[in-house]
Design a protein around this motif. Structure first.
Motif, PDB file in Angstrom:
ATOM      1  N   GLN A 230       5.873   4.084  -3.946  1.00  0.00           N
ATOM      2  CA  GLN A 230       7.297   4.345  -4.134  1.00  0.00           C
ATOM      3  C   GLN A 230       7.508   5.594  -4.983  1.00  0.00           C
ATOM      4  OE1 GLN A 230       8.241   0.363  -5.760  1.00  0.00           O
ATOM      5  NE2 GLN A 230       9.661   0.128  -4.034  1.00  0.00           N
TER       6      GLN A 230
ATOM      7  N   THR B 245      -3.955  11.250   3.223  1.00  0.00           N
ATOM      8  CA  THR B 245      -2.818  11.464   2.332  1.00  0.00           C
ATOM      9  C   THR B 245      -3.270  11.864   0.937  1.00  0.00           C
ATOM     10  OG1 THR B 245      -1.437   9.893   3.556  1.00  0.00           O
ATOM     11  CG2 THR B 245      -0.798  10.365   1.280  1.00  0.00           C
TER      12      THR B 245
ATOM     13  N   ARG C 139       0.823  -1.218   0.000  1.00  0.00           N
ATOM     14  CA  ARG C 139       0.000   0.000   0.000  1.00  0.00           C
ATOM     15  C   ARG C 139       0.856   1.266   0.000  1.00  0.00           C
ATOM     16  NH1 ARG C 139      -5.368   0.087   1.521  1.00  0.00           N
ATOM     17  NH2 ARG C 139      -5.017   2.033   2.671  1.00  0.00           N
ATOM     18  N   ARG C 140       2.156   1.100  -0.022  1.00  0.00           N
ATOM     19  CA  ARG C 140       3.041   2.256   0.004  1.00  0.00           C
ATOM     20  C   ARG C 140       3.411   2.672  -1.416  1.00  0.00           C
ATOM     21  NH1 ARG C 140       8.488   3.581   0.146  1.00  0.00           N
ATOM     22  NH2 ARG C 140       9.056   1.404  -0.229  1.00  0.00           N
TER      23      ARG C 140
ATOM     24  N   ARG D 195       4.848   7.254   0.884  1.00  0.00           N
ATOM     25  CA  ARG D 195       3.797   7.223   1.898  1.00  0.00           C
ATOM     26  C   ARG D 195       2.774   6.132   1.608  1.00  0.00           C
ATOM     27  NH1 ARG D 195       1.907  13.268   3.386  1.00  0.00           N
ATOM     28  NH2 ARG D 195       1.130  12.084   5.176  1.00  0.00           N
ATOM     29  N   THR D 196       2.158   5.664   2.651  1.00  0.00           N
ATOM     30  CA  THR D 196       1.082   4.697   2.529  1.00  0.00           C
ATOM     31  C   THR D 196      -0.207   5.432   2.183  1.00  0.00           C
ATOM     32  OG1 THR D 196       2.105   3.208   4.133  1.00  0.00           O
ATOM     33  CG2 THR D 196      -0.258   2.942   3.739  1.00  0.00           C
TER      34      THR D 196
END
Length: 333
Positions: free
Chosen positions: A257, A289, A254-255, A283-284
């Protein structure tokens, strides 16, 4: 009606040589140029037919793992090419979102890059105020009907937007435009190909006089598994975007890159949302986010009287397209 001469070029060099005379224009599919000519917006003296230049009608794998798409490849053929579908699904999705099947069967990749902005005041010569048609005459859209117009990168001279779906995907994919001209061949990074209006809205691209697009080169793709093109428009087909988003991700679970995000329908050129990309990298994915990234992408937006709705629309479209690119089905909007 103004007389027009016609010449058919056998190869790239012949086309470039023929284009050195004043008033010359290249023609491929003609899906935009002929409309402009019918309306009296474009008035070429000579049309140079490049459709018989076989070298420009190819799709070739590059040694580094990238892909070269010739300028005369039809939009429909590019969208359905096996290597494009496998390596660059974002481009396939964007191409299939554009126009109609009939137009995609005629329009070329090079011509798609050269589309003029689709402002009604530009296309209708009854409106004398259009800095794109007649520099210095003013911009009727500033105080007129501007629902479809720019919220990013505009100027007091012009608020029109670039209409291409394909170009939004190419901006996200860091494509390069290859051109040839009287001074030889050169490569133009996609981010430098289309111009913001500034004080010269009559110039849509950075092409020099007599230059011919020969191909679009795509770098090796890291985004074949996680990509989505979202087009928000007034009807399901044959309509230009109110807002569009090309989102491509490299994921580790789920992150995120790496993220690539470009917007259409909001500026004079495809708009790379670098602030959103930077916010997502490393970030995930979460609702917070995604909303923060979308807000960062529109932080510099300056709406007109008729298009303030584009800001929240673009923000929600970014959230939705990134979510779909990541393969998530939750409601993060």
């Amino acid at each position: 009606m103004q007389a027009i001469s016609y010449r058919r070029a056998a190869d790239v060099n012949a086309a470039i040589q023929a284009a050195q005379q004043p008033g010359a224009a290249f023609i491929g599919g003609g899906t935009n140029l002929l409309d402009l000519m019918k309306g009296g917006v474009a008035q070429p003296v000579t049309l140079i037919d490049i459709t018989r230049i076989d070298a420009l009608n190819r799709v070739d794998a590059l040694p580094d793992g990238g892909l070269r798409i010739g300028a005369l490849v039809r939009n429909s053929d590019a969208a359905n090419h096996a290597l494009v579908r496998a390596r660059y699904p974002l481009l396939t999705q964007a191409l299939l979102s554009g126009a109609s099947a009939q137009l995609r069967n005629m329009a070329t990749v090079g011509g798609n890059l050269m589309q003029r902005t689709r402002c009604g005041y530009f296309y209708d010569t009854a409106f004398v105020q259009c800095n794109k048609r007649s520099p210095g005459s003013g911009c009727a859209a500033l105080d007129g009907h501007n629902r479809m117009h720019a919220i990013l990168g505009a100027s007091a001279q012009c608020v029109a937007v670039n209409p291409s779906d394909m170009s939004v995907a190419l901006a996200a994919l860091d494509a390069t435009v290859q051109v040839s001209g009287p001074r030889g061949a050169r490569s133009i990074p996609f981010a430098q190909f289309h111009r913001l209006p500034g004080d010269r809205p009559d110039l849509d691209t950075t092409l020099q006089a007599g230059e011919l697009i020969t191909s679009v080169d795509l770098p090796p793709s890291a985004f074949s598994e996680h990509a989505h093109y979202l087009k928000v428009r007034d009807r399901a087909s044959y309509a230009f975007a109110l807002v569009s988003v090309a989102a491509a991700l490299q994921m580790d679970g789920r992150r995120v890159q790496t993220a690539r995000i470009a917007l259409g329908g909001v500026a004079h050129r495809p708009w790379r949302a670098e602030a959103a990309e930077q916010h997502l990298a490393g970030r995930t994915l979460s609702a917070a986010t995604l909303r923060e990234a979308a807000s960062a992408a529109l932080a510099d937006a300056r709406p007109l009287d008729g298009n303030a709705f584009k800001i929240p629309l673009a923000q929600r479209a970014i959230v939705r397209s990134v979510m779909l690119a990541a393969g998530q089905t939750g409601d993060f909007a």
